[in-house]
Design an enzyme around this catalytic site. Structure first.
Site, PDB file in Angstrom:
ATOM      1  N   SER A 162       0.817  -1.226   0.000  1.00 55.91           N
ATOM      2  CA  SER A 162       0.000   0.000   0.000  1.00 55.91           C
ATOM      3  C   SER A 162       0.846   1.269   0.000  1.00 55.91           C
ATOM      4  O   SER A 162       1.624   1.507   0.918  1.00 55.91           O
ATOM      5  CB  SER A 162      -0.895   0.034   1.235  1.00 55.91           C
ATOM      6  OG  SER A 162      -1.784  -1.034   1.223  1.00 55.91           O
TER       7      SER A 162
ATOM      8  N   HIS B 291      -3.007   0.981  -4.923  1.00 57.65           N
ATOM      9  CA  HIS B 291      -2.536  -0.227  -5.602  1.00 57.65           C
ATOM     10  C   HIS B 291      -2.839  -0.107  -7.100  1.00 57.65           C
ATOM     11  O   HIS B 291      -3.994  -0.156  -7.502  1.00 57.65           O
ATOM     12  CB  HIS B 291      -3.221  -1.475  -5.032  1.00 57.65           C
ATOM     13  CG  HIS B 291      -2.789  -1.791  -3.641  1.00 57.65           C
ATOM     14  ND1 HIS B 291      -1.869  -2.771  -3.349  1.00 57.65           N
ATOM     15  CD2 HIS B 291      -3.121  -1.226  -2.465  1.00 57.65           C
ATOM     16  CE1 HIS B 291      -1.673  -2.793  -2.040  1.00 57.65           C
ATOM     17  NE2 HIS B 291      -2.418  -1.873  -1.484  1.00 57.65           N
TER      18      HIS B 291
ATOM     19  N   HIS C  74      -5.685  -8.210  -1.132  1.00 59.60           N
ATOM     20  CA  HIS C  74      -5.732  -8.715   0.245  1.00 59.60           C
ATOM     21  C   HIS C  74      -6.915  -9.655   0.418  1.00 59.60           C
ATOM     22  O   HIS C  74      -7.932  -9.531  -0.271  1.00 59.60           O
ATOM     23  CB  HIS C  74      -5.887  -7.557   1.241  1.00 59.60           C
ATOM     24  CG  HIS C  74      -4.872  -6.464   1.077  1.00 59.60           C
ATOM     25  ND1 HIS C  74      -4.950  -5.536   0.059  1.00 59.60           N
ATOM     26  CD2 HIS C  74      -3.767  -6.161   1.796  1.00 59.60           C
ATOM     27  CE1 HIS C  74      -3.925  -4.697   0.165  1.00 59.60           C
ATOM     28  NE2 HIS C  74      -3.185  -5.054   1.205  1.00 59.60           N
TER      29      HIS C  74
ATOM     30  N   TYR D 143      -9.103  -9.584   2.668  1.00 62.49           N
ATOM     31  CA  TYR D 143     -10.340  -8.881   3.053  1.00 62.49           C
ATOM     32  C   TYR D 143     -11.088  -8.317   1.842  1.00 62.49           C
ATOM     33  O   TYR D 143     -12.253  -7.948   1.945  1.00 62.49           O
ATOM     34  CB  TYR D 143     -10.065  -7.759   4.078  1.00 62.49           C
ATOM     35  CG  TYR D 143      -9.177  -6.643   3.565  1.00 62.49           C
ATOM     36  CD1 TYR D 143      -9.647  -5.682   2.664  1.00 62.49           C
ATOM     37  CD2 TYR D 143      -7.853  -6.545   3.965  1.00 62.49           C
ATOM     38  CE1 TYR D 143      -8.841  -4.675   2.183  1.00 62.49           C
ATOM     39  CE2 TYR D 143      -7.031  -5.539   3.502  1.00 62.49           C
ATOM     40  CZ  TYR D 143      -7.534  -4.609   2.613  1.00 62.49           C
ATOM     41  OH  TYR D 143      -6.723  -3.615   2.125  1.00 62.49           O
ATOM     42  N   GLU D 144     -10.424  -8.225   0.685  1.00 61.44           N
ATOM     43  CA  GLU D 144     -11.113  -7.708  -0.503  1.00 61.44           C
ATOM     44  C   GLU D 144     -12.092  -8.731  -1.083  1.00 61.44           C
ATOM     45  O   GLU D 144     -12.899  -8.380  -1.942  1.00 61.44           O
ATOM     46  CB  GLU D 144     -10.085  -7.267  -1.552  1.00 61.44           C
ATOM     47  CG  GLU D 144      -9.293  -6.043  -1.095  1.00 61.44           C
ATOM     48  CD  GLU D 144      -8.172  -5.668  -2.047  1.00 61.44           C
ATOM     49  OE1 GLU D 144      -8.465  -5.062  -3.093  1.00 61.44           O
ATOM     50  OE2 GLU D 144      -6.995  -5.995  -1.750  1.00 61.44           O
TER      51      GLU D 144
ATOM     52  N   ALA E 253       2.647  -2.129   4.170  1.00 60.24           N
ATOM     53  CA  ALA E 253       2.473  -1.055   5.149  1.00 60.24           C
ATOM     54  C   ALA E 253       1.994  -1.708   6.434  1.00 60.24           C
ATOM     55  O   ALA E 253       1.193  -2.637   6.395  1.00 60.24           O
ATOM     56  CB  ALA E 253       1.441  -0.054   4.647  1.00 60.24           C
TER      57      ALA E 253
ATOM     58  N   MET F 200      -2.183  -6.415   7.225  1.00 61.36           N
ATOM     59  CA  MET F 200      -3.266  -7.218   6.649  1.00 61.36           C
ATOM     60  C   MET F 200      -2.823  -8.018   5.422  1.00 61.36           C
ATOM     61  O   MET F 200      -3.647  -8.353   4.565  1.00 61.36           O
ATOM     62  CB  MET F 200      -4.436  -6.297   6.276  1.00 61.36           C
ATOM     63  CG  MET F 200      -4.930  -5.439   7.432  1.00 61.36           C
ATOM     64  SD  MET F 200      -6.215  -4.310   6.895  1.00 61.36           S
ATOM     65  CE  MET F 200      -6.357  -3.237   8.340  1.00 61.36           C
ATOM     66  N   SER F 201      -1.530  -8.296   5.306  1.00 60.89           N
ATOM     67  CA  SER F 201      -1.065  -8.972   4.082  1.00 60.89           C
ATOM     68  C   SER F 201       0.167  -9.832   4.380  1.00 60.89           C
ATOM     69  O   SER F 201       0.448 -10.175   5.516  1.00 60.89           O
ATOM     70  CB  SER F 201      -0.709  -7.921   3.024  1.00 60.89           C
ATOM     71  OG  SER F 201       0.432  -7.197   3.429  1.00 60.89           O
TER      72      SER F 201
ATOM     73  N   ASN G 241       2.003   3.942  10.715  1.00 61.30           N
ATOM     74  CA  ASN G 241       1.281   4.540  11.847  1.00 61.30           C
ATOM     75  C   ASN G 241       1.660   3.787  13.110  1.00 61.30           C
ATOM     76  O   ASN G 241       2.145   2.659  13.047  1.00 61.30           O
ATOM     77  CB  ASN G 241      -0.235   4.442  11.613  1.00 61.30           C
ATOM     78  CG  ASN G 241      -0.680   3.006  11.395  1.00 61.30           C
ATOM     79  OD1 ASN G 241      -0.438   2.429  10.335  1.00 61.30           O
ATOM     80  ND2 ASN G 241      -1.291   2.434  12.394  1.00 61.30           N
TER      81      ASN G 241
ATOM     82  N   HIS H 282      -6.665   4.992   6.524  1.00 55.09           N
ATOM     83  CA  HIS H 282      -5.951   4.571   5.311  1.00 55.09           C
ATOM     84  C   HIS H 282      -5.182   5.748   4.707  1.00 55.09           C
ATOM     85  O   HIS H 282      -4.110   5.564   4.129  1.00 55.09           O
ATOM     86  CB  HIS H 282      -6.949   3.984   4.304  1.00 55.09           C
ATOM     87  CG  HIS H 282      -6.296   3.344   3.099  1.00 55.09           C
ATOM     88  ND1 HIS H 282      -5.333   2.344   3.201  1.00 55.09           N
ATOM     89  CD2 HIS H 282      -6.452   3.559   1.768  1.00 55.09           C
ATOM     90  CE1 HIS H 282      -4.942   1.983   1.981  1.00 55.09           C
ATOM     91  NE2 HIS H 282      -5.599   2.716   1.100  1.00 55.09           N
TER      92      HIS H 282
HETATM   93  N1  HPA Z   1      -3.082  -2.210  11.378  1.00 59.36           N
HETATM   94  C1  HPA Z   1      -3.256  -3.115  10.408  1.00 59.36           C
HETATM   95  N2  HPA Z   1      -2.816  -2.952   9.173  1.00 59.36           N
HETATM   96  C2  HPA Z   1      -2.149  -1.816   8.898  1.00 59.36           C
HETATM   97  C3  HPA Z   1      -1.931  -0.835   9.860  1.00 59.36           C
HETATM   98  C4  HPA Z   1      -2.427  -1.038  11.186  1.00 59.36           C
HETATM   99  O1  HPA Z   1      -2.276  -0.206  12.095  1.00 59.36           O
HETATM  100  N3  HPA Z   1      -1.253   0.166   9.262  1.00 59.36           N
HETATM  101  C5  HPA Z   1      -1.050  -0.230   7.976  1.00 59.36           C
HETATM  102  N4  HPA Z   1      -1.599  -1.432   7.745  1.00 59.36           N
END
Ligand code: HPA
Length: 278
Positions: free
Chosen positions: A33, A64, A86, A88-89, A116, A217-218, A241, A253
């Site tokens: 991402s 993406h 991902h 979740y998509e 990310a 998430m990946s 983050n 996001h």
């Molecule tokens: N949590 C889950 N997935 C993420 C995060 C997060 O804080 N930041 C970027 N992808």
């Protein structure tokens, strides 16, 4: 597509890719991402939008691009995935990891995977790069392992070893590159949750207690399929983050994409340095 991917589907997609490229890639790169810009550096590139590839999972989220870029980078032949899909998509786990199978049938030996991630380690901050030394397959532990279903024996065994998901020699090369570039390189354990909701504060405290340094998430499904087929893996998280263990801030996001701008030059230095050392 049924839940289980077949060798015929994989080879069909390989044939389509082979007909559109001029180099035989040795290294696969997945850019996560907001981290896709590195693909623009590939020389003599053959660019294939994912929607021209049969069976290929299509990303649906911002950040993406959704194309394969195949060519030369630092004297290596690379196949770059500019964007990923991902779990979740909506695709099945087999579809999420389908590109790894295609890479393996194309003869790719090394996978460099980026993502990310949110920092759980208290000292890690947005803009840091974290070298993955291990992962926690939380989704797999609850039954959603990408290798569930019929084993594809041509790739690997039914019960593959996972003692070294991230290749130690590649980790060391990455540390060496960071050192010579005078760059701080964090290290740690990446925990995979399916998303798309970010974690609750209690989720995060649970992950911290379990030894996670970053969360995302990946990556983990791709790495498991890569290791099943004995592909060597280097994993890098761009910390976008701080995961919020006390509930005092909000994660978005937009924040993840914004951090990508700081992270791309750092990841570019590391990845290009590693490519040069191979
Ligand atoms: N949590 C889950 N997935 C993420 C995060 C997060 O804080 N930041 C970027 N992808």
């Amino acid at each position: 597509m049924s839940e289980w991917i077949t060798l015929e589907q994989i080879d069909h997609t390989c044939d389509v890719i082979a007909s559109k490229i001029h180099t035989k890639p040795r290294i696969g790169l997945i850019l996560g991402s907001g981290l896709g810009d590195l693909a623009d550096l590939v020389e003599n590139a053959d660019v294939i939008p994912y929607n021209e590839l049969p069976n290929w999972p299509l990303p649906t989220i911002q950040g993406h691009k959704g194309r394969l870029v195949v060519g030369g980078l630092d004297n290596q032949s690379v196949l770059v995935m500019q964007g990923r899909t991902h779990y979740y998509e909506g695709p099945t786990m087999g579809q999420v990891t389908f590109p790894i199978r295609v890479m393996q049938r194309l003869g790719i030996e090394i996978l460099i995977v980026t993502n990310a991630a949110g920092a759980i380690h208290p000292e890690y901050v947005p803009g840091d790069v974290m070298l993955l030394t291990d992962h926690i397959n939380l989704v797999g532990m609850t039954g959603l392992n990408p290798l569930r279903g019929p084993n594809l024996d041509v790739f690997g065994e039914r019960f593959p070893d996972m003692s070294q998901p991230y290749d130690r020699e590649l980790q060391q090369k990455c540390r060496d590159v960071a050192k010579s570039a005078d760059m701080t390189l964090r290290e740690g354990v990446y925990a995979w949750l399916s998303g798309p909701s970010f974690e609750s504060p209690a989720d995060l405290r649970f992950l911290r207690a379990g030894g996670a340094d970053a969360v995302g998430m990946s990556t983990v499904p791709e790495v498991i399929v890569a290791r099943h087929g004995k592909t060597r893996v280097l994993g890098l998280s761009g910390i976008s983050n701080k995961a919020n263990l006390d509930g005092s801030t909000v994660t978005t996001h937009a924040e993840v994409l914004e951090a990508g701008k700081i992270l791309v030059p750092k990841l570019t230095t590391l990845i290009r340095g590693v490519l040069r050392s191979l």
